[in-house]
Design a protein around this motif. Sequence first.
Motif, PDB file in Angstrom:
ATOM      1  N   VAL A 120       5.342   1.539   7.786  1.00 32.11           N
ATOM      2  CA  VAL A 120       5.655   2.673   6.913  1.00 32.11           C
ATOM      3  C   VAL A 120       7.156   2.587   6.599  1.00 32.11           C
ATOM      4  O   VAL A 120       7.991   2.604   7.513  1.00 32.11           O
ATOM      5  N   ILE A 121       7.475   2.476   5.325  1.00 30.09           N
ATOM      6  CA  ILE A 121       8.857   2.161   4.935  1.00 30.09           C
ATOM      7  C   ILE A 121       9.681   3.434   4.702  1.00 30.09           C
ATOM      8  O   ILE A 121       9.241   4.353   4.003  1.00 30.09           O
TER       9      ILE A 121
ATOM     10  N   GLN B 218       5.883  16.534   6.819  1.00 27.40           N
ATOM     11  CA  GLN B 218       5.874  17.066   5.450  1.00 27.40           C
ATOM     12  C   GLN B 218       4.856  16.306   4.618  1.00 27.40           C
ATOM     13  O   GLN B 218       4.708  15.095   4.813  1.00 27.40           O
ATOM     14  N   PRO B 219       4.213  16.978   3.633  1.00 27.76           N
ATOM     15  CA  PRO B 219       3.374  16.200   2.718  1.00 27.76           C
ATOM     16  C   PRO B 219       4.271  15.281   1.888  1.00 27.76           C
ATOM     17  O   PRO B 219       5.248  15.749   1.302  1.00 27.76           O
ATOM     18  N   CYS B 220       4.022  13.999   1.902  1.00 33.63           N
ATOM     19  CA  CYS B 220       4.837  13.058   1.129  1.00 33.63           C
ATOM     20  C   CYS B 220       4.082  11.747   1.032  1.00 33.63           C
ATOM     21  O   CYS B 220       3.019  11.589   1.643  1.00 33.63           O
ATOM     22  N   SER B 221       4.631  10.819   0.257  1.00 32.78           N
ATOM     23  CA  SER B 221       3.979   9.522   0.101  1.00 32.78           C
ATOM     24  C   SER B 221       4.973   8.423   0.458  1.00 32.78           C
ATOM     25  O   SER B 221       6.092   8.406  -0.058  1.00 32.78           O
ATOM     26  N   TYR B 222       4.598   7.564   1.379  1.00 33.54           N
ATOM     27  CA  TYR B 222       5.463   6.462   1.818  1.00 33.54           C
ATOM     28  C   TYR B 222       4.953   5.141   1.252  1.00 33.54           C
ATOM     29  O   TYR B 222       3.736   4.931   1.165  1.00 33.54           O
ATOM     30  N   GLU B 223       5.883   4.229   0.955  1.00 33.04           N
ATOM     31  CA  GLU B 223       5.493   2.844   0.697  1.00 33.04           C
ATOM     32  C   GLU B 223       5.123   2.198   2.039  1.00 33.04           C
ATOM     33  O   GLU B 223       5.739   2.502   3.063  1.00 33.04           O
TER      34      GLU B 223
ATOM     35  N   ALA C 208       0.848  -1.203   0.000  1.00 33.90           N
ATOM     36  CA  ALA C 208       0.000   0.000   0.000  1.00 33.90           C
ATOM     37  C   ALA C 208       0.877   1.244   0.000  1.00 33.90           C
ATOM     38  O   ALA C 208       2.108   1.143  -0.055  1.00 33.90           O
ATOM     39  N   ARG C 209       0.244   2.417   0.035  1.00 29.99           N
ATOM     40  CA  ARG C 209       1.014   3.641   0.242  1.00 29.99           C
ATOM     41  C   ARG C 209       0.246   4.594   1.154  1.00 29.99           C
ATOM     42  O   ARG C 209      -0.990   4.558   1.214  1.00 29.99           O
TER      43      ARG C 209
ATOM     44  N   THR D  48      -3.753   9.539   4.028  1.00 27.06           N
ATOM     45  CA  THR D  48      -4.629   8.561   3.366  1.00 27.06           C
ATOM     46  C   THR D  48      -3.826   7.303   3.044  1.00 27.06           C
ATOM     47  O   THR D  48      -2.729   7.383   2.472  1.00 27.06           O
ATOM     48  N   LEU D  49      -4.380   6.161   3.427  1.00 26.72           N
ATOM     49  CA  LEU D  49      -3.778   4.868   3.086  1.00 26.72           C
ATOM     50  C   LEU D  49      -4.467   4.359   1.824  1.00 26.72           C
ATOM     51  O   LEU D  49      -5.698   4.238   1.809  1.00 26.72           O
TER      52      LEU D  49
END
Length: 362
Positions: A108-109, A76-81, A57-58, A290-291
Motif C-alpha cells: 500500500v503506497i 479514513q475512507p480513502c483510496s491508496y495506490e 491496483a488500488r 476493496t482491492l
Amino acid sequence: MFNPIHYSPSVETIGDDESQIVNDILAMMAASQRASMDRHRHAHRDAHSKSHAVLKARLTVRENLPAHLAQGIFSQPCSYEVMVRLSSAPGDIHSDKVPAPRGFAIKVIGVEGERLIPELDGRNQDLLMVNFPVIAFGTVAKYKKLLGLLEKNAQTPDFFQRIVAGTARASENFVEALGKTPGATLQGLARDNNNILGETYHTQAAIRYGAHVAKLSLQPKSDNVRSLTGELVEVDGHSTMRDVVREFFSSDGAEYDLRAQLCVDLDKMPVEDAAVLWEESLAPQESIATLTIDPQDSFSPARRVYGDDVLSFSPWNGIEAHRPLGSIMRVRKLAYERSTAFRHTGNAVERREPDSLDQVPD
Ligand code: HEM
C-alpha cells in the motif's frame, strides 16, 4: 457482546531462548539462499521466489467503518495506490506441476503514521498473505525444527515448503508423512493447484490493528474471480499459473474484499502461536476495504524484473499501528531484511521503494 481486546505491548511474550532460536533460523535460511544463488547464478527470495504476476491496483477503504475497524491505515475512507505480487511459497523456482501454497503480497503506497523501522526507505505498508488461515509451525521453536527437517529431506522440498506455509494441516500429518508416504499426502492436498485468483489469502499471524489486534484476509469479491474458487488448473507447463493470470488480466479486471478479524480473547485467539485458528464463531471477518485490479499486462518482462529483483515486501515495512505480533512475526523482521539484502547485493540491483505507481514499468 462483541468486545475486541485493546492492544498493549503485553499481548506479546518473548521467550528466554528466542534470540538464539532466531539466530539459528537466520543462519539456516542464509545457507539455503546461498546454495540457490550458486545454482542459478542469480539471487532469488529465500521464500516465495517464483512470481506469477506483478500488478498495479488500488485499495479503497470503506466509508462509515465503525470505530473498532477505522484504525491505522483504515482510519479514513480513502483510496491508496497498491502493488501486488503473486507467488508460490518455495524458495526455489519449481514447475507449477508441483502444487504449492500461494502468496499474495500487497504494498500500500504512501501511508501516514510512525514507521516501524524508520531507517527503511519509503512510506508504504506491506501486507503479506498466504492461501491458508494458519501457519502449521506457528512458533519460532517449531519453525526451527521444521527447517532442520527440511534440510534432512531435501529430496521432497516442495512438500516441506507447503508445511512451512501451513497448507498441510497438522503436525501429526507431518510426522506421519515423514515416516511413511509424503507422496500420498501431497496428492491429498491437490487443492493447491486451484486457480490462484480464486483463493482466499490470510496474514496467518496477528498484527496490531490500531487500538486492537487482528488477522487480515483477502477474499475474491467480483463474480469473475469468485467463480474461480476451487477451479482446478490443468497444469501443462512449467509456468502455467503465470499464463492463466496473464490471460485473465489481458481482458478482465477483478475485485477482492479485504477483511479484519479482531481478537476478542487472547487465550482462544493467541498471538504467540500462529498455528491456532481464530474461529469465526468467536469473531467475524469484517470487510474493511476493496482491492481493485484493472486489466493490464501482469507479467511483461519489465514488470517481472521489477517485481522479482527491485521490489521487496516485509510485514515490518509499515507503521507502528500495524506492528506484526508474536514470535513467528518477530523472526520475520530480520529474515526478510537479510533475504532482500542478499539478493539486491548479489544481483547488483538497487533496492527502491515505490512512492507512486508511475515508477512501476508496464
Ligand atoms: C506468518 C506467516 C507467513 C506469511 C503469510 C508469509 C508470506 C510471505 C509472502 C506472501 C512472501 C512473498 C513476498 C513477495 O512477493 O515479495 C514471503 C516472502 C518471504 N518470507 Fe514469508 N510468510 C510467513 C512466514 C515466514 C517466516 C516464519 C519466515 C522465516 C523465518 C519467512 C521468510 C520469508 C522470506 C525470507 C521471504 C523473501 C523475502 C525477500 O527476499 O524479499 N516467512 N512471505
